[in-house]
Design an enzyme around this catalytic site. Sequence first.
Site, PDB file in Angstrom:
ATOM      1  N   ASP A  37      20.343  13.842  -8.975  1.00 18.52           N
ATOM      2  CA  ASP A  37      21.736  14.500  -9.343  1.00 18.52           C
ATOM      3  C   ASP A  37      22.746  13.370  -9.777  1.00 18.52           C
ATOM      4  O   ASP A  37      23.888  13.575 -10.621  1.00 18.52           O
ATOM      5  CB  ASP A  37      22.138  15.271  -8.003  1.00 18.52           C
ATOM      6  CG  ASP A  37      22.054  14.373  -6.757  1.00 18.52           C
ATOM      7  OD1 ASP A  37      21.450  13.349  -6.714  1.00 18.52           O
ATOM      8  OD2 ASP A  37      22.626  14.892  -5.838  1.00 18.52           O
ATOM      9  N   LYS A  86      14.426  12.228  -6.409  1.00 18.02           N
ATOM     10  CA  LYS A  86      15.063  12.649  -5.347  1.00 18.02           C
ATOM     11  C   LYS A  86      14.529  12.198  -3.836  1.00 18.02           C
ATOM     12  O   LYS A  86      14.017  12.750  -3.107  1.00 18.02           O
ATOM     13  CB  LYS A  86      15.427  14.109  -5.175  1.00 18.02           C
ATOM     14  CG  LYS A  86      16.278  14.823  -6.215  1.00 18.02           C
ATOM     15  CD  LYS A  86      17.585  14.522  -5.609  1.00 18.02           C
ATOM     16  CE  LYS A  86      18.141  15.368  -4.646  1.00 18.02           C
ATOM     17  NZ  LYS A  86      19.590  15.475  -4.266  1.00 18.02           N
ATOM     18  N   TYR A 144       5.442  21.079 -13.362  1.00 15.97           N
ATOM     19  CA  TYR A 144       4.824  21.790 -14.224  1.00 15.97           C
ATOM     20  C   TYR A 144       3.253  22.173 -14.112  1.00 15.97           C
ATOM     21  O   TYR A 144       3.052  23.175 -14.794  1.00 15.97           O
ATOM     22  CB  TYR A 144       5.052  21.004 -15.609  1.00 15.97           C
ATOM     23  CG  TYR A 144       6.396  21.071 -16.190  1.00 15.97           C
ATOM     24  CD1 TYR A 144       7.334  20.713 -15.515  1.00 15.97           C
ATOM     25  CD2 TYR A 144       6.550  21.516 -17.688  1.00 15.97           C
ATOM     26  CE1 TYR A 144       8.708  21.082 -16.092  1.00 15.97           C
ATOM     27  CE2 TYR A 144       7.586  21.805 -18.307  1.00 15.97           C
ATOM     28  CZ  TYR A 144       8.735  21.454 -17.355  1.00 15.97           C
ATOM     29  OH  TYR A 144      10.023  21.410 -18.112  1.00 15.97           O
ATOM     30  N   ASP A 165      17.840  17.095 -21.850  1.00 15.68           N
ATOM     31  CA  ASP A 165      18.602  17.882 -22.638  1.00 15.68           C
ATOM     32  C   ASP A 165      20.201  17.347 -22.568  1.00 15.68           C
ATOM     33  O   ASP A 165      20.840  17.390 -23.462  1.00 15.68           O
ATOM     34  CB  ASP A 165      18.628  19.307 -21.996  1.00 15.68           C
ATOM     35  CG  ASP A 165      17.651  20.279 -22.862  1.00 15.68           C
ATOM     36  OD1 ASP A 165      16.652  19.557 -23.434  1.00 15.68           O
ATOM     37  OD2 ASP A 165      17.827  21.215 -22.927  1.00 15.68           O
ATOM     38  N   ASP A 192      13.066  16.682 -17.847  1.00 17.44           N
ATOM     39  CA  ASP A 192      13.209  17.915 -19.171  1.00 17.44           C
ATOM     40  C   ASP A 192      14.748  17.992 -18.854  1.00 17.44           C
ATOM     41  O   ASP A 192      15.437  18.066 -19.832  1.00 17.44           O
ATOM     42  CB  ASP A 192      12.443  19.221 -18.285  1.00 17.44           C
ATOM     43  CG  ASP A 192      12.770  20.264 -19.236  1.00 17.44           C
ATOM     44  OD1 ASP A 192      12.777  20.363 -20.506  1.00 17.44           O
ATOM     45  OD2 ASP A 192      12.927  21.386 -18.549  1.00 17.44           O
TER      46      ASP A 192
HETATM   47  C1  IPM Z   1      10.856  20.500 -23.572  1.00 17.29           C
HETATM   48  C2  IPM Z   1      11.046  21.997 -23.460  1.00 17.29           C
HETATM   49  C3  IPM Z   1       9.496  22.487 -22.780  1.00 17.29           C
HETATM   50  C4  IPM Z   1       9.466  21.865 -21.484  1.00 17.29           C
HETATM   51  C5  IPM Z   1       9.254  24.018 -22.852  1.00 17.29           C
HETATM   52  C6  IPM Z   1       9.228  24.388 -24.187  1.00 17.29           C
HETATM   53  C7  IPM Z   1       7.962  24.110 -22.222  1.00 17.29           C
HETATM   54  O1  IPM Z   1      11.916  22.305 -22.695  1.00 17.29           O
HETATM   55  O2  IPM Z   1      10.104  19.944 -24.180  1.00 17.29           O
HETATM   56  O3  IPM Z   1      11.984  19.925 -23.021  1.00 17.29           O
HETATM   57  O4  IPM Z   1      10.004  22.399 -20.465  1.00 17.29           O
HETATM   58  O5  IPM Z   1       8.628  20.725 -21.219  1.00 17.29           O
HETATM   59 MG    MG Z   2      13.372  21.010 -22.198  1.00 14.62          MG
END
Ligand code: IPM
Ligand code: MG
Length: 370
Positions: free
Chosen positions: A227, A194, A143, A255, A251
């Site tokens: 993975d 990884k 990042y 999700d 990240d």
């Molecule tokens: C998160 C989001 C952020 C990230 C974006 C909005 C920059 O996806 O907080 O997970 O990638 O960290």
């Molecule tokens: Mg995110």
Amino acid sequence: MASNKKLLILPGDGIGPEVMREVRRVIDWMDRRRMVSFDMKEDLVGGAAIDARGTPMTDATMESARAADAILFGSVGGPKWDKLGFDMRPEIAILRLRKELDLFANLRPAIVLDPLVDASTLKADVIRGLDLMIVRESTGGIYFGEPRGVETLPDGQKRGFDTETYTTNEIERVARVGFDLARKRQNRLTSVEKANVMQSGLFWRQVVTALHQREYPDVELSHMYADNCAMQLVRNPRQFDVIVTSNLFGDILSDLASMLTGSLGMLPSATLGAPDASGRRHALYEPIHGSAPDIAGKGIANPLAQILSFAMLLRYSFGMDEDASLIERACTNVLASGLRTADVMAPGTAKVGTSVMGESILRELDKLAA
Ligand code: IPM
Ligand code: MG
């Protein structure tokens, strides 16, 4: 009376302001019923700040963030701002807050509440009782790594590149957060990278292994490739207690993990900095869901992740465990009573919008505090 609890509220874009409105009602409730007052300031970030001030976050807002004891963040971004240059994206606001306040440990719990077992796309047997914590490194890795950019090659084609980098200290400090949390839970930590393809991944594994031997031999540590971790999260998520991983893998995996619980609209997160000499540390709380532009302005968004982020704020920044639990219980009870926003609907439940959900939480809080 001046409050010693300085809050900065940054609703942002899309559904951010709608769900934040419901948190404000919970805060008012606490003021009235629990005599807890906050010194609150609200400001613009993301697309809203771009529209009003020409930048995703002003330096003045950054200063308010630095001065705050805790930041409650909504969400940023939307199609309206998608075509802006790389440095003018709404997302810059959250990335800058993480980086400049050194908020390196992003705690993302994935908890399946009993009333929501049937809202998941996975079978109830697989996810019932799930309670895992992802600790995502949030100020390093690809990042922020240098070099990054797009360059033109001698033959005229272009090459885009980013860099994954981690130092010993960056790995150790986030791993410590993972080990410490594990000790308070089931005492198991899974470190994810990884190491089979990335130098920085192999290095990550070596640093975590050495730290484990030196400081945390009592915690059960395992290592997993990212993975495989994605696969295992879907196959048998309850095998995990605490996961610690890099910014990018965290990240993606968070999700994935959040969807095990039925809805992105349910999950809060905390991003913590290192305590200074006086024990004070910066901290930001935000729902995992984004700005959800497709449903923004319709009054149907689920406010629970934002409200639960506020509960995390009370717990981690102010040590107000009892109040945090009260809010968490109110959310669970309202779901159990059969009221649901559209994202967590199940057969036999009643669909409500954002503000009715908020009102129901207040009514439940009244009951619990009576
Ligand atoms: C998160 C989001 C952020 C990230 C974006 C909005 C920059 O996806 O907080 O997970 O990638 O960290
Ligand atoms: Mg995110």
